[in-house]
Enzyme design. Structure first.
Site, PDB file in Angstrom:
ATOM      1  CG  ASP A 169     -60.751  44.239 -48.828  1.00  0.00           C
ATOM      2  OD1 ASP A 169     -61.216  45.368 -48.541  1.00  0.00           O
ATOM      3  OD2 ASP A 169     -59.561  44.064 -49.110  1.00  0.00           O
ATOM      4  CG  HIS A 170     -64.839  47.366 -45.118  1.00  0.00           C
ATOM      5  ND1 HIS A 170     -63.894  46.947 -44.230  1.00  0.00           N
ATOM      6  CD2 HIS A 170     -64.690  48.697 -45.230  1.00  0.00           C
ATOM      7  CE1 HIS A 170     -63.206  47.997 -43.816  1.00  0.00           C
ATOM      8  NE2 HIS A 170     -63.671  49.071 -44.414  1.00  0.00           N
ATOM      9  CG  HIS A 232     -58.740  47.760 -46.992  1.00  0.00           C
ATOM     10  ND1 HIS A 232     -59.703  46.786 -47.021  1.00  0.00           N
ATOM     11  CD2 HIS A 232     -58.590  48.090 -45.685  1.00  0.00           C
ATOM     12  CE1 HIS A 232     -60.121  46.540 -45.785  1.00  0.00           C
ATOM     13  NE2 HIS A 232     -59.458  47.307 -44.961  1.00  0.00           N
TER      14      HIS A 232
HETATM   15  P1  NAP Z   1     -65.876  42.826 -30.588  1.00  0.00           P
HETATM   16  O1  NAP Z   1     -66.683  44.045 -30.451  1.00  0.00           O
HETATM   17  O2  NAP Z   1     -64.770  42.556 -29.612  1.00  0.00           O
HETATM   18  O3  NAP Z   1     -66.897  41.593 -30.554  1.00  0.00           O
HETATM   19  C1  NAP Z   1     -66.493  40.281 -30.353  1.00  0.00           C
HETATM   20  C2  NAP Z   1     -67.733  39.390 -30.240  1.00  0.00           C
HETATM   21  O4  NAP Z   1     -67.316  38.064 -30.044  1.00  0.00           O
HETATM   22  C3  NAP Z   1     -68.640  39.753 -29.103  1.00  0.00           C
HETATM   23  O5  NAP Z   1     -69.968  39.578 -29.539  1.00  0.00           O
HETATM   24  C4  NAP Z   1     -68.299  38.731 -28.030  1.00  0.00           C
HETATM   25  O6  NAP Z   1     -69.424  38.572 -27.229  1.00  0.00           O
HETATM   26  C5  NAP Z   1     -68.015  37.521 -28.894  1.00  0.00           C
HETATM   27  N1  NAP Z   1     -67.128  36.528 -28.274  1.00  0.00           N
HETATM   28  C6  NAP Z   1     -65.872  36.707 -27.811  1.00  0.00           C
HETATM   29  N2  NAP Z   1     -65.374  35.557 -27.358  1.00  0.00           N
HETATM   30  C7  NAP Z   1     -66.315  34.629 -27.557  1.00  0.00           C
HETATM   31  C8  NAP Z   1     -66.402  33.238 -27.311  1.00  0.00           C
HETATM   32  N3  NAP Z   1     -65.385  32.552 -26.763  1.00  0.00           N
HETATM   33  N4  NAP Z   1     -67.530  32.593 -27.659  1.00  0.00           N
HETATM   34  C9  NAP Z   1     -68.567  33.250 -28.208  1.00  0.00           C
HETATM   35  N5  NAP Z   1     -68.545  34.555 -28.472  1.00  0.00           N
HETATM   36  C10 NAP Z   1     -67.446  35.241 -28.140  1.00  0.00           C
HETATM   37  O7  NAP Z   1     -65.216  42.712 -32.025  1.00  0.00           O
HETATM   38  P2  NAP Z   1     -65.685  43.419 -33.387  1.00  0.00           P
HETATM   39  O8  NAP Z   1     -65.104  44.781 -33.428  1.00  0.00           O
HETATM   40  O9  NAP Z   1     -67.141  43.261 -33.563  1.00  0.00           O
HETATM   41  O10 NAP Z   1     -64.892  42.588 -34.471  1.00  0.00           O
HETATM   42  C11 NAP Z   1     -65.226  41.270 -34.865  1.00  0.00           C
HETATM   43  C12 NAP Z   1     -64.331  40.842 -36.024  1.00  0.00           C
HETATM   44  O11 NAP Z   1     -64.535  41.716 -37.108  1.00  0.00           O
HETATM   45  C13 NAP Z   1     -62.840  40.918 -35.718  1.00  0.00           C
HETATM   46  O12 NAP Z   1     -62.230  39.877 -36.447  1.00  0.00           O
HETATM   47  C14 NAP Z   1     -62.419  42.259 -36.277  1.00  0.00           C
HETATM   48  O13 NAP Z   1     -61.056  42.283 -36.635  1.00  0.00           O
HETATM   49  C15 NAP Z   1     -63.310  42.316 -37.508  1.00  0.00           C
HETATM   50  N6  NAP Z   1     -63.582  43.665 -37.992  1.00  0.00           N
HETATM   51  C16 NAP Z   1     -64.304  44.543 -37.227  1.00  0.00           C
HETATM   52  C17 NAP Z   1     -64.604  45.793 -37.726  1.00  0.00           C
HETATM   53  C18 NAP Z   1     -65.422  46.766 -36.922  1.00  0.00           C
HETATM   54  O14 NAP Z   1     -65.835  47.789 -37.496  1.00  0.00           O
HETATM   55  N7  NAP Z   1     -65.701  46.512 -35.671  1.00  0.00           N
HETATM   56  C19 NAP Z   1     -64.162  46.171 -39.004  1.00  0.00           C
HETATM   57  C20 NAP Z   1     -63.426  45.252 -39.769  1.00  0.00           C
HETATM   58  C21 NAP Z   1     -63.154  43.997 -39.250  1.00  0.00           C
HETATM   59  P3  NAP Z   1     -69.385  38.031 -25.713  1.00  0.00           P
HETATM   60  O15 NAP Z   1     -68.404  38.857 -24.977  1.00  0.00           O
HETATM   61  O16 NAP Z   1     -70.811  38.224 -25.257  1.00  0.00           O
HETATM   62  O17 NAP Z   1     -69.022  36.614 -25.804  1.00  0.00           O
END
Ligand code: NAP
Length: 489
Positions: A169-170, A232
């Site tokens: 929980d950042h 949060h």
């Molecule tokens: P994202 O940009 O959509 O990234 C998803 C990642 O997963 C990509 O690297 C994608 O790469 C990979 N991926 C998807 N399907 C896959 C598969 N079947 N096998 C292997 N790799 C796969 O998502 P994100 O924003 O980084 O968020 C990630 C998590 O963090 C989520 O649960 C989100 O709710 C949480 N989160 C994110 C933030 C934020 O600031 N972004 C903040 C709080 C929480 P490929 O397409 O190359 O496979």
């Protein structure tokens, strides 16, 4: 190992945070990072990506090449069971090369629907069989409600024990959220006043100026209650309201936080309408520009019933807090970006300055969490001049100006904690379960009663009028967060 290493979270937060740890010497030379995602990349291409993302976050990154040389890439679809063995052998090689003693952290920076599959495979294919420690770091959302959270938990518990699971929980990585504990327990001044004899109400605001942006698809299923309140907001309330732990250890602190969540009065049926308000932004003006309403955002239903704003009154049924309302509010497209806690103390028993026609302002303790970080204490003191007039003075501490230290990013702190095995600033399953059971009852009522007045607040305002009425009916009003900023004091 970072699963989802080509994604937004890894690039914007994780790589720059790891770099800062590296530069500060908090990460020894004996580390390797394996990035996992589907798209095909060579190690060199991945290292280039890592360097680019560090550079865009940190200006003076002088040891980039050295840092990036510790990064390796494995192209792998996490749903494909055949390639975990290759990942295992890569991990073993790196273990030997860098002398890692079998210590492994698996960071799941990807959509939660994959968590269960990954955890099962990590165990089944022997990646968790190691002589060192094994830890799993997972991101929110942790489930969609209590049922789905339980299911997710049982899947990951298949491979990791509770004390090996680090639920991020950042907010808990933010300096000022951690400071709540220090302000309360390291000062003789506040703790004796921290109760219903001296505090009249507490207000926790987390407002965003941004709208839902490109996250419409996710947000439609989540809404502000699940996205912000379940985690949060309730975590901040738990830290504010908990009893002093007998020791500052992970277990003791968590156990006090759990007690607060257990003491939180559950809301059901009409009580939800009475104590909670939901809102959805319509179009409006922000920084002189017209912005669209939530229903006009991409990937959002044009008749969406999803709330982008929540305000609520929490009641904690214990000796310390009986009778003290704790108000929370959070929303998107609000007038200011601000996370603040305002502790309002009770009025003095009689106003001796009444005869001079003056009102005496209540004492406030304000904890500024973001974007500014600091503490302000509002007191009354004599106005300079001949008359005996009370005047409001603000004692101010700003983390920016005061300590001169650059505040570490929340993710930097949390990654470091995880490497050291300190789970204090991560959420325990009991906290997750209790928060969901509180929030589920509210969502149930809201889902059964469609909001008839959506959109009910203009973008660029502080939310719907009902949020003001929530406090007005108890004789309070929201302290205007913009006026309370450290810089305005
Ligand atoms: P994202 O940009 O959509 O990234 C998803 C990642 O997963 C990509 O690297 C994608 O790469 C990979 N991926 C998807 N399907 C896959 C598969 N079947 N096998 C292997 N790799 C796969 O998502 P994100 O924003 O980084 O968020 C990630 C998590 O963090 C989520 O649960 C989100 O709710 C949480 N989160 C994110 C933030 C934020 O600031 N972004 C903040 C709080 C929480 P490929 O397409 O190359 O496979």
């Amino acid at each position: 190992m970072i699963f989802g290493a080509t994604g937004d979270l890894a690039n914007r937060k994780l790589f720059p945070s790891l770099y800062r740890l590296f530069e500060k010497g908090n990460l020894s030379e004996r580390f390797a990072v394996v990035g996992v995602a589907r798209r095909p990349l060579s190690n060199e291409e991945f290292q280039e990506n890592v360097k680019n993302s560090v550079q865009s976050a940190i200006k003076d990154s002088t040891r980039l090449d050295e840092f990036a040389s510790h990064f390796y890439y494995h192209s792998h679809d996490v749903t494909d069971s055949s390639s975990y063995l290759a990942l295992k052998s890569m991990a073993e090689d790196l273990d030997n090369t860098y002398g890692l003693e079998g210590n492994r952290i698996f960071y799941l920076a990807m959509a939660p629907e994959f968590f269960g599959t990954i955890a099962v495979h990590l165990k089944q294919d022997g990646l968790t069989e190691t002589n060192g420690f094994k830890r799993l770091v997972i991101e929110k959302p942790f489930g969609h409600d209590l049922e789905s959270a339980k299911e997710l938990n049982s899947q990951i518990r298949h491979a990791f024990s509770e004390d090996e699971i680090y639920r991020i929980d950042h907010y808990l990585g933010k300096q000022m959220v951690q400071n709540i504990e220090v302000i309360r327990f390291a000062n003789a001044l506040f703790e004796p006043l921290w109760n219903n004899r001296h505090i009249s109400n507490i207000q926790v605001t987390s407002s965003e100026v941004l709208g839902v942006e490109e996250r419409g698809r996710y947000y439609e299923k989540s809404g502000a209650l699940r996205d912000m309140v379940q985690n949060h907001m309730l975590q901040m309330v738990a830290l504010l309201a908990m009893e002093p732990p007998i020791r500052l250890t992970t277990d003791e602190i968590r156990s006090e936080k759990v007690k607060v969540l257990r003491a939180m009065r559950p809301l059901e049926g009409d009580m939800v309408h009475e104590h909670f308000v939901r809102g959805q932004y319509g179009k409006g003006m922000l920084d002189g520009e017209q912005v669209p309403g939530y229903r006009e955002e991409p990937m959002v239903d044009s008749e969406s019933n999803t709330e982008t704003f929540v305000a609520g009154r929490l009641t904690i049924d214990n000796f310390r807090w009986a009778g003290v309302p704790i108000y929370i509010r959070t929303g998107k497209r609000m007038a200011v970006k601000s996370t603040k806690i305002v502790i309002q103390f009770k009025d003095i028993p009689m106003n001796l300055y009444y005869e001079t026609g003056q009102t005496v302002n209540p004492n406030l303790l304000i904890i500024h969490i973001q974007p500014d970080e600091g503490i302000t204490l509002h007191l009354n003191a004599k106005k300079s001049g001949n008359q005996l007039e009370a005047n409001q003075v603000k004692l101010n501490f700003s983390n920016k100006s005061g300590s001169g230290i650059n505040t570490p990013e929340a993710y930097e702190k949390l990654l470091y904690d995880c490497m050291r095995g300190d789970a204090t600033n991560f959420t325990h399953w009991d906290e997750v379960a209790l928060s969901w059971s509180f929030v589920d009852k509210i969502s149930e009522v809201w889902e059964n009663h469609k909001a008839k007045n959506f959109p009910n607040y203009e973008a660029g305002t502080m939310g719907p009028e009902e949020a003001d009425q929530l406090l007005a009916k108890e004789g309070f009003s929201w302290w205007p967060v913009a006026d309370l900023d450290v810089d305005n004091c």
